[in-house]
Structures are given as C-alpha cells and as structure tokens.
Design a protein around this motif. Sequence first.
Motif, PDB file in Angstrom:
ATOM      1  N   MET A  60      14.075  11.367   6.162  1.00  0.00           N
ATOM      2  CA  MET A  60      13.606  10.930   4.861  1.00  0.00           C
ATOM      3  C   MET A  60      14.776  10.542   3.951  1.00  0.00           C
ATOM      4  O   MET A  60      14.728   9.464   3.360  1.00  0.00           O
ATOM      5  N   PRO A  61      15.807  11.371   3.825  1.00  0.00           N
ATOM      6  CA  PRO A  61      16.905  10.974   2.934  1.00  0.00           C
ATOM      7  C   PRO A  61      17.549   9.642   3.333  1.00  0.00           C
ATOM      8  O   PRO A  61      17.876   8.836   2.469  1.00  0.00           O
ATOM      9  N   GLU A  62      17.695   9.404   4.628  1.00  0.00           N
ATOM     10  CA  GLU A  62      18.299   8.147   5.081  1.00  0.00           C
ATOM     11  C   GLU A  62      17.392   6.961   4.744  1.00  0.00           C
ATOM     12  O   GLU A  62      17.870   5.907   4.308  1.00  0.00           O
ATOM     13  N   VAL A  63      16.093   7.131   4.920  1.00  0.00           N
ATOM     14  CA  VAL A  63      15.149   6.064   4.604  1.00  0.00           C
ATOM     15  C   VAL A  63      15.186   5.764   3.107  1.00  0.00           C
ATOM     16  O   VAL A  63      15.252   4.605   2.693  1.00  0.00           O
ATOM     17  N   LEU A  64      15.183   6.799   2.289  1.00  0.00           N
ATOM     18  CA  LEU A  64      15.244   6.612   0.843  1.00  0.00           C
ATOM     19  C   LEU A  64      16.534   5.917   0.433  1.00  0.00           C
ATOM     20  O   LEU A  64      16.524   5.026  -0.423  1.00  0.00           O
ATOM     21  N   ASP A  65      17.636   6.292   1.065  1.00  0.00           N
ATOM     22  CA  ASP A  65      18.926   5.683   0.758  1.00  0.00           C
ATOM     23  C   ASP A  65      18.936   4.215   1.167  1.00  0.00           C
ATOM     24  O   ASP A  65      19.361   3.352   0.401  1.00  0.00           O
ATOM     25  N   ARG A  66      18.472   3.925   2.370  1.00  0.00           N
ATOM     26  CA  ARG A  66      18.454   2.540   2.854  1.00  0.00           C
ATOM     27  C   ARG A  66      17.528   1.663   2.024  1.00  0.00           C
ATOM     28  O   ARG A  66      17.820   0.498   1.780  1.00  0.00           O
ATOM     29  N   ALA A  67      16.408   2.217   1.594  1.00  0.00           N
ATOM     30  CA  ALA A  67      15.436   1.447   0.830  1.00  0.00           C
ATOM     31  C   ALA A  67      15.813   1.364  -0.646  1.00  0.00           C
ATOM     32  O   ALA A  67      15.376   0.459  -1.352  1.00  0.00           O
ATOM     33  N   GLY A  68      16.601   2.316  -1.115  1.00  0.00           N
ATOM     34  CA  GLY A  68      16.998   2.330  -2.523  1.00  0.00           C
ATOM     35  C   GLY A  68      15.853   2.659  -3.456  1.00  0.00           C
ATOM     36  O   GLY A  68      15.787   2.153  -4.572  1.00  0.00           O
ATOM     37  N   ILE A  69      14.935   3.513  -2.996  1.00  0.00           N
ATOM     38  CA  ILE A  69      13.771   3.890  -3.793  1.00  0.00           C
ATOM     39  C   ILE A  69      13.628   5.407  -3.808  1.00  0.00           C
ATOM     40  O   ILE A  69      14.239   6.116  -3.008  1.00  0.00           O
ATOM     41  N   SER A  70      12.806   5.895  -4.720  1.00  0.00           N
ATOM     42  CA  SER A  70      12.556   7.333  -4.813  1.00  0.00           C
ATOM     43  C   SER A  70      11.451   7.744  -3.844  1.00  0.00           C
ATOM     44  O   SER A  70      10.698   6.900  -3.344  1.00  0.00           O
ATOM     45  N   ARG A  71      11.320   9.025  -3.628  1.00  0.00           N
ATOM     46  CA  ARG A  71      10.277   9.548  -2.742  1.00  0.00           C
ATOM     47  C   ARG A  71       8.874   9.185  -3.239  1.00  0.00           C
ATOM     48  O   ARG A  71       8.054   8.700  -2.451  1.00  0.00           O
ATOM     49  N   LYS A  74       2.872  -1.651   1.566  1.00  0.00           N
ATOM     50  CA  LYS A  74       4.068  -2.439   1.259  1.00  0.00           C
ATOM     51  C   LYS A  74       5.343  -1.848   1.858  1.00  0.00           C
ATOM     52  O   LYS A  74       6.440  -2.320   1.553  1.00  0.00           O
ATOM     53  N   PHE A  75       5.198  -0.835   2.687  1.00  0.00           N
ATOM     54  CA  PHE A  75       6.332  -0.208   3.354  1.00  0.00           C
ATOM     55  C   PHE A  75       5.840   0.287   4.711  1.00  0.00           C
ATOM     56  O   PHE A  75       4.688   0.689   4.833  1.00  0.00           O
ATOM     57  N   PRO A  76       6.701   0.247   5.733  1.00  0.00           N
ATOM     58  CA  PRO A  76       6.272   0.688   7.066  1.00  0.00           C
ATOM     59  C   PRO A  76       5.736   2.121   7.067  1.00  0.00           C
ATOM     60  O   PRO A  76       6.240   2.991   6.354  1.00  0.00           O
ATOM     61  N   GLN A  77       4.707   2.331   7.865  1.00  0.00           N
ATOM     62  CA  GLN A  77       4.108   3.658   8.021  1.00  0.00           C
ATOM     63  C   GLN A  77       5.062   4.591   8.768  1.00  0.00           C
ATOM     64  O   GLN A  77       5.746   4.154   9.700  1.00  0.00           O
ATOM     65  N   PRO A  78       5.119   5.858   8.390  1.00  0.00           N
ATOM     66  CA  PRO A  78       5.914   6.818   9.166  1.00  0.00           C
ATOM     67  C   PRO A  78       5.246   7.109  10.506  1.00  0.00           C
ATOM     68  O   PRO A  78       4.050   6.884  10.680  1.00  0.00           O
ATOM     69  N   VAL A  79       6.047   7.613  11.419  1.00  0.00           N
ATOM     70  CA  VAL A  79       5.576   7.978  12.755  1.00  0.00           C
ATOM     71  C   VAL A  79       5.677   9.498  12.874  1.00  0.00           C
ATOM     72  O   VAL A  79       6.716  10.088  12.579  1.00  0.00           O
ATOM     73  N   ARG A  93       5.405  19.151  11.959  1.00  0.00           N
ATOM     74  CA  ARG A  93       5.703  19.035  10.530  1.00  0.00           C
ATOM     75  C   ARG A  93       6.814  18.033  10.261  1.00  0.00           C
ATOM     76  O   ARG A  93       7.542  18.163   9.282  1.00  0.00           O
ATOM     77  N   ALA A  94       6.949  17.038  11.119  1.00  0.00           N
ATOM     78  CA  ALA A  94       8.042  16.077  10.967  1.00  0.00           C
ATOM     79  C   ALA A  94       7.545  14.649  11.168  1.00  0.00           C
ATOM     80  O   ALA A  94       6.687  14.392  12.002  1.00  0.00           O
ATOM     81  N   THR A  95       8.091  13.750  10.363  1.00  0.00           N
ATOM     82  CA  THR A  95       7.812  12.329  10.513  1.00  0.00           C
ATOM     83  C   THR A  95       9.133  11.577  10.499  1.00  0.00           C
ATOM     84  O   THR A  95      10.149  12.083  10.051  1.00  0.00           O
ATOM     85  N   GLY A  96       9.074  10.363  10.991  1.00  0.00           N
ATOM     86  CA  GLY A  96      10.250   9.506  10.987  1.00  0.00           C
ATOM     87  C   GLY A  96       9.792   8.068  10.850  1.00  0.00           C
ATOM     88  O   GLY A  96       8.600   7.779  10.766  1.00  0.00           O
TER      89      GLY A  96
END
Length: 56
Positions: free
Chosen positions: A1-12, A23-28, A33-36
Amino acid sequence: MPEVLDRAGISRPTLYRMISAGKFPQPVKIGERATGWINREIDAWVEGRIADRGDA
C-alpha cells in the motif's frame, strides 16, 4: 500500500474513492488480510495520467 500511494501520489482515502469509482486498478487479494496491485496496471494508470496531461 505505501508503495502504491507513493507511486500514485495520492492519499489512502483518495485511492479508495478512485477504486470505487473505477478510476484506479482494483487490488488483488493475496492473503486472508493482505491485498496488492499488479505493477503493470499501476504503470498503465500512471502513463494514462501523463497522457491526459498532454490533452489539457
């Protein structure tokens, strides 16, 4: 999650709003208790945002 937020430049919260709006790819789900996210989908999203900037 932190890497995705950093790459996207958006908040959680923004990330989850964008996912809900399609408007954003779905998590897998990768565990109980984990998604990516799939890197190439995030890359494509970023590239799309850059392309949209050129249209403005």
